[in-house]
Design a protein around this motif. Structure first.
Motif, mmCIF file in Angstrom:
data_model
loop_
_atom_site.group_PDB
_atom_site.id
_atom_site.type_symbol
_atom_site.label_atom_id
_atom_site.label_comp_id
_atom_site.label_asym_id
_atom_site.label_seq_id
_atom_site.Cartn_x
_atom_site.Cartn_y
_atom_site.Cartn_z
ATOM 1 N N ASN A 322 0.823 -1.213 0.000
ATOM 2 C CA ASN A 322 0.000 0.000 0.000
ATOM 3 C C ASN A 322 0.854 1.259 0.000
ATOM 4 O OD1 ASN A 322 -2.364 -1.407 -0.068
ATOM 5 N ND2 ASN A 322 -2.770 -1.249 2.132
ATOM 6 N N GLU A 323 1.894 1.256 0.845
ATOM 7 C CA GLU A 323 2.788 2.412 0.935
ATOM 8 C C GLU A 323 3.545 2.592 -0.381
ATOM 9 O OE1 GLU A 323 1.249 1.606 4.592
ATOM 10 O OE2 GLU A 323 2.367 0.127 3.407
ATOM 11 N N PHE A 324 4.003 1.472 -0.928
ATOM 12 C CA PHE A 324 4.717 1.503 -2.210
ATOM 13 C C PHE A 324 3.835 2.106 -3.308
ATOM 14 C CE2 PHE A 324 5.537 -0.991 -6.213
ATOM 15 C CZ PHE A 324 6.717 -0.351 -6.569
ATOM 16 N N THR A 325 2.579 1.643 -3.352
ATOM 17 C CA THR A 325 1.642 2.125 -4.383
ATOM 18 C C THR A 325 1.373 3.615 -4.210
ATOM 19 O OG1 THR A 325 0.608 -0.055 -4.474
ATOM 20 C CG2 THR A 325 -0.657 1.782 -5.382
ATOM 21 N N ARG A 326 1.101 4.014 -2.964
ATOM 22 C CA ARG A 326 0.746 5.413 -2.703
ATOM 23 C C ARG A 326 1.905 6.354 -2.999
ATOM 24 N NH1 ARG A 326 -1.746 5.212 2.933
ATOM 25 N NH2 ARG A 326 -3.559 4.153 2.065
ATOM 26 N N PHE A 327 3.097 5.893 -2.649
ATOM 27 C CA PHE A 327 4.289 6.740 -2.726
ATOM 28 C C PHE A 327 4.884 6.777 -4.137
ATOM 29 C CE2 PHE A 327 8.968 6.984 -1.268
ATOM 30 C CZ PHE A 327 8.975 8.372 -1.337
ATOM 31 N N LEU A 328 4.960 5.606 -4.802
ATOM 32 C CA LEU A 328 5.712 5.534 -6.057
ATOM 33 C C LEU A 328 4.923 5.069 -7.284
ATOM 34 C CD1 LEU A 328 9.096 4.155 -4.672
ATOM 35 C CD2 LEU A 328 8.509 6.517 -5.238
ATOM 36 N N CYS A 329 3.673 4.660 -7.084
ATOM 37 C CA CYS A 329 2.868 4.240 -8.246
ATOM 38 C C CYS A 329 1.712 5.197 -8.513
ATOM 39 C CB CYS A 329 2.332 2.820 -8.051
ATOM 40 S SG CYS A 329 3.627 1.612 -7.733
ATOM 41 N N ASP A 330 1.164 5.799 -7.446
ATOM 42 C CA ASP A 330 0.093 6.783 -7.645
ATOM 43 C C ASP A 330 0.719 8.067 -8.182
ATOM 44 O OD1 ASP A 330 -1.809 5.085 -6.761
ATOM 45 O OD2 ASP A 330 -2.107 6.022 -4.808
ATOM 46 N N SER A 331 0.232 8.502 -9.325
ATOM 47 C CA SER A 331 0.725 9.750 -9.899
ATOM 48 C C SER A 331 -0.470 10.519 -10.435
ATOM 49 C CB SER A 331 1.706 9.464 -11.034
ATOM 50 O OG SER A 331 1.947 10.644 -11.782
ATOM 51 N N PRO A 332 -0.487 11.835 -10.243
ATOM 52 C CA PRO A 332 -1.609 12.603 -10.776
ATOM 53 C C PRO A 332 -1.467 12.871 -12.275
ATOM 54 C CG PRO A 332 -0.067 14.080 -9.690
ATOM 55 C CD PRO A 332 0.474 12.688 -9.520
ATOM 56 N N LEU A 333 -0.272 12.574 -12.828
ATOM 57 C CA LEU A 333 0.002 12.951 -14.221
ATOM 58 C C LEU A 333 -0.804 12.118 -15.209
ATOM 59 C CD1 LEU A 333 3.866 13.546 -14.238
ATOM 60 C CD2 LEU A 333 2.019 15.157 -13.752
ATOM 61 N N GLU A 334 -1.447 12.813 -16.124
ATOM 62 C CA GLU A 334 -2.213 12.156 -17.188
ATOM 63 C C GLU A 334 -1.252 11.815 -18.313
ATOM 64 O OE1 GLU A 334 -5.383 11.478 -16.936
ATOM 65 O OE2 GLU A 334 -5.891 12.661 -15.160
#
Length: 527
Positions: A322-334
């Motif tokens: 979860n931390e990995f996803t939130r920190f390094l996989c979630d991106s606001p960039l389209e």
């Protein structure tokens, strides 16, 4: 380069009044920054924001309050097209080549070698994300096809075009920001250490009464030149030309043969057929719809946890999936593709380093209209002898140069923040030529001009023209675009419709920080 037909950037702004723990000097309340949650963001908006001192961590975008924060963080960029490899950079590149071709794992002892990890700074450090977004998806869908509502200025026509398109699903989970976890520089010489020059012992050192020593090959070349010139005077006119040509070639041969090697000469060199190892660098879009990203996700997340626990002493719960996803996989960039852009398109990517079929490092990067922006690096600690932090930074510079061939505007490598007041963060200044962003006028200044100023004061205005101002500053607050009750409107209209206390001070602060251009393009969410 606005997102053609795509959804506009949607942001929620939070102030920056509270102080948090600093990951650099460990001051408990000294870290001050403005922040906003980006539900979505175009690559052009993010490019313009980082050129005004902003930076992202997951979907949280923050800007240090430079004249108040304990450790001012200056945006730094390297001029990738003119990049010059230093002696220590070459050592790292050669070390990798030796390892790949011969399996050599001997450590190169080098006092000059920069720090082993160029991890990006998470400036908002050590605090739970305070402005957790609880906005429902329906509120964020500004212009559904069936209910598109668009409000222009009620007093005058703003001339803004109607926009269409649905906004992608927003994950509004709170973001636990990691502390900045820069690793200290192994063996970096102290900047304050005095260099003592001992007098040479008898019989040693240069004899100042004699000319400096010369290389034997230079002496041989000079003799050959003299012979050619002597022969030239004794020959017929026709062959004189030939001799003159030879002289010209000889005179110019040194500059050609001794030309410094480029990064490409090291990075893209062919390995022998019997090479011990195979290294492959794959660029993977950060998207669970991408098969490569999906298939390598578990291996990548496991490597992140191993790195965080070994290098930054995280507990397993602090570096889970979860931390990995939130920190390094979630991106606001389209993600975006443009005809004059790179083949891979713009957006957020993981650059995976596969050694003999397994991932040993991942560089998280954003590819933007004018730059490759480094976000974070994590690697297998078992391979730390390869100086993977330095190696990956050099690879990313080479990658920027590659992208430039197809996208002429893309020519910079952004390394995040340069923090002069924190000695272990100064290594970024070793990637030359590089510039720092003036925190008041947002003009780029060569780092050589900035360093003497930073030695004198940790907060500096680099632009020496006292009359210069921020050219992108907010000039018309009424033109700021607002998303309110699923309707886009200029702030001048929203201000009249709004019930309750005025929020003008907050909107003014937001607009001054993002600048006029972004404030008219992005949508500021107001409930």
């Amino acid at each position: 380069m606005a997102a053609a037909g795509g959804s506009p950037s949607i942001v929620e702004y939070f102030g920056g009044e509270d102080g948090y723990r600093c990951g650099y000097c460990k001051n408990e309340t000294g870290n001050l920054s403005h922040g906003m949650w980006a539900h979505s963001m175009t690559v052009q908006d993010y490019q313009d924001l980082i050129d005004r001192g902003w930076r992202r961590s997951g979907k949280y975008v923050y800007k240090p309050i430079m004249n108040q924060t304990c450790c001012p963080q200056y945006t730094i960029r390297c001029q990738a097209l003119n990049f010059q490899t230093s002696k220590s950079h070459k050592k790292v590149l050669k070390k990798m080549l030796k390892f790949l071709s011969k399996g050599d794992v001997s450590k190169v002892v080098s006092e000059e070698e920069p720090m082993d990890s160029h991890i990006e700074d998470v400036g908002a450090c050590d605090f739970a994300y305070k402005g957790e977004s609880h906005v429902s998806q329906s509120e964020l869908t500004p212009l559904g096809v069936d209910h598109a509502e668009r409000v222009d200025n009620e007093d005058q026509d703003t001339g803004e075009k109607k926009e269409e398109g649905n906004v992608q699903k927003v994950d509004s989970d709170s973001l636990q920001l990691h502390a900045d976890k820069e690793t200290p520089v192994p063996g970096e010489p102290s900047h304050s250490a005095k260099v003592v020059h001992a007098p040479p012992k008898p019989g040693k050192g240069a004899d100042l009464s004699k000319p400096p020593c010369r290389k034997a090959k230079d002496i041989r070349k000079e003799r050959k030149l003299q012979k050619l010139l002597q022969n030239q005077t004794c020959t017929v006119e026709g062959s004189q030309l030939q001799a003159a040509d030879q002289v010209f070639l000889l005179q110019n041969s040194k500059s050609k043969t001794n030309q410094p090697k480029t990064i490409e000469d090291f990075v893209f060199v062919s390995l022998p057929d019997d090479a011990q190892h195979k290294l492959e660098v794959r660029l993977v879009p950060v998207s669970f719809e991408d098969p490569q990203f999906k298939s390598s996700f578990n291996q990548s997340a496991t490597l992140f946890a191993k790195y965080q626990m070994a290098v930054h002493k995280d507990t397993p719960s602090e570096c889970g999936e979860n931390e990995f996803t939130r920190f390094l996989c979630d991106s606001p960039l389209e993600a975006e593709n443009a005809p004059n852009g790179p083949e891979c398109g713009y957006g957020s990517f993981h650059q995976q380093y596969w050694l003999d079929g397994k991932i040993i490092a991942v560089g998280v990067v954003d590819i933007l209209p004018y730059c490759v922006s480094s976000v974070y690096l994590y690697y297998d600690p078992d391979y730390s002898f390869l100086s993977l932090g330095v190696y990956s930074a050099l690879r990313e510079i080479a990658f920027t140069r590659q992208l430039h061939e197809k996208a002429p505007d893309l020519c910079f490598y952004y390394m995040g923040f340069y923090i002069h007041s924190c000695p272990k963060m100064r290594y970024k200044g070793q990637y030359r030529p590089s510039d720092l962003l003036c925190p008041e006028t947002y003009i780029w200044t060569p780092i050589e001009q900035c360093l003497p100023l930073l030695e004198h004061s940790k907060y500096c205005r680099f632009n020496q023209d006292g009359k210069a101002v921020d050219e992108g500053r907010i000039k018309e607050l009424g033109r700021v675009r607002v998303l309110h009750k699923r309707t886009i409107m200029p702030y001048s209209v929203y201000k009249k419709r709004r019930k309750g206390p005025s929020d003008e001070a907050s909107v003014q602060q937001y607009a001054s920080l993002v600048g006029q251009t972004c404030s008219e393009r992005m949508l500021l969410f107001r409930s």
